[in-house]
Design a protein around this motif. Structure first.
Motif, PDB file in Angstrom:
ATOM      1  N   THR A  51       0.802  -1.218   0.000  1.00 27.79           N
ATOM      2  CA  THR A  51       0.000   0.000   0.000  1.00 27.79           C
ATOM      3  C   THR A  51       0.837   1.271   0.000  1.00 27.79           C
ATOM      4  O   THR A  51       0.356   2.320  -0.417  1.00 27.79           O
ATOM      5  CB  THR A  51      -0.966   0.020   1.200  1.00 27.79           C
ATOM      6  N   LEU A  54       0.988   2.626  -3.379  1.00 24.42           N
ATOM      7  CA  LEU A  54      -0.240   3.317  -3.760  1.00 24.42           C
ATOM      8  C   LEU A  54      -0.172   4.776  -3.327  1.00 24.42           C
ATOM      9  O   LEU A  54      -0.541   5.682  -4.079  1.00 24.42           O
ATOM     10  CB  LEU A  54      -1.454   2.621  -3.149  1.00 24.42           C
ATOM     11  N   PHE A  66      -8.778   6.654  -8.797  1.00 31.15           N
ATOM     12  CA  PHE A  66      -8.069   5.391  -9.007  1.00 31.15           C
ATOM     13  C   PHE A  66      -9.090   4.262  -9.004  1.00 31.15           C
ATOM     14  O   PHE A  66      -9.896   4.151  -8.085  1.00 31.15           O
ATOM     15  CB  PHE A  66      -7.069   5.139  -7.873  1.00 31.15           C
ATOM     16  N   GLU A  68      -9.171   0.497  -8.469  1.00 34.44           N
ATOM     17  CA  GLU A  68      -8.275  -0.504  -7.901  1.00 34.44           C
ATOM     18  C   GLU A  68      -8.907  -1.886  -7.987  1.00 34.44           C
ATOM     19  O   GLU A  68     -10.054  -2.072  -7.602  1.00 34.44           O
ATOM     20  CB  GLU A  68      -7.986  -0.178  -6.436  1.00 34.44           C
ATOM     21  N   THR A  69      -8.124  -2.837  -8.487  1.00 32.24           N
ATOM     22  CA  THR A  69      -8.584  -4.216  -8.569  1.00 32.24           C
ATOM     23  C   THR A  69      -7.511  -5.121  -7.965  1.00 32.24           C
ATOM     24  O   THR A  69      -6.448  -5.302  -8.567  1.00 32.24           O
ATOM     25  CB  THR A  69      -8.845  -4.631 -10.033  1.00 32.24           C
ATOM     26  N   ILE A  77      -1.967  -5.238  -6.875  1.00 31.28           N
ATOM     27  CA  ILE A  77      -3.168  -4.448  -7.133  1.00 31.28           C
ATOM     28  C   ILE A  77      -3.038  -3.855  -8.531  1.00 31.28           C
ATOM     29  O   ILE A  77      -2.010  -3.269  -8.868  1.00 31.28           O
ATOM     30  CB  ILE A  77      -3.320  -3.296  -6.116  1.00 31.28           C
ATOM     31  N   SER A  78      -4.067  -4.019  -9.332  1.00 27.24           N
ATOM     32  CA  SER A  78      -4.130  -3.398 -10.651  1.00 27.24           C
ATOM     33  C   SER A  78      -4.796  -2.032 -10.479  1.00 27.24           C
ATOM     34  O   SER A  78      -5.842  -1.924  -9.848  1.00 27.24           O
ATOM     35  CB  SER A  78      -4.951  -4.282 -11.588  1.00 27.24           C
ATOM     36  N   ILE A  79      -4.175  -1.005 -11.047  1.00 31.87           N
ATOM     37  CA  ILE A  79      -4.695   0.358 -10.936  1.00 31.87           C
ATOM     38  C   ILE A  79      -4.925   0.918 -12.336  1.00 31.87           C
ATOM     39  O   ILE A  79      -4.053   0.823 -13.201  1.00 31.87           O
ATOM     40  CB  ILE A  79      -3.696   1.286 -10.210  1.00 31.87           C
TER      41      ILE A  79
END
Length: 107
Positions: A51, A54, A66, A68-69, A77-79
């Motif tokens: 994080t 991020l 954003f 976020e996935t 994390i895909s952003i």
């Protein structure tokens, strides 16, 4: 805002890592051939550094939304960040800043 091609023709290998000037010049040339400016551009990133990465990414794009996935395993994390960009130089500038952050892959 109209969503142009949203860089569907650009791939992971098109964006250099770090501050590779020649690589960014090649990326800019390809970007200008597939993207209309000014227009909406979709930045896509994979965060593998937790994080805190991020937070660092938000420092580069502080006012953007954003999407976020998280991965199924929680390892990354895909952003996706959609931002109105005036020209390819502005896109390259953002990728250069993000390229300095370890633990973020640019797609």
């Amino acid at each position: 805002m109209e969503e142009n091609n949203l860089n569907h023709d650009l791939g992971f290998n098109d964006i250099p890592e770090g501050n590779n000037t020649d690589g960014y010049a090649n990326f800019k040339e390809k970007l200008e051939s597939v993207q209309t400016f000014p227009g909406l551009y979709a930045f896509k990133f994979i965060l593998t550094g937790g994080t805190e990465k991020l937070t660092e990414l938000r420092e580069v794009l502080p006012e953007e939304e954003f999407i976020e996935t998280p991965s199924k395993t929680g390892k990354y994390i895909s952003i996706t960040v959609k931002k109105w960009m005036e020209d390819a130089d502005a896109v390259v500038d953002i990728y250069k800043k993000v390229g300095e952050i370890k633990g973020i892959m640019m797609l």
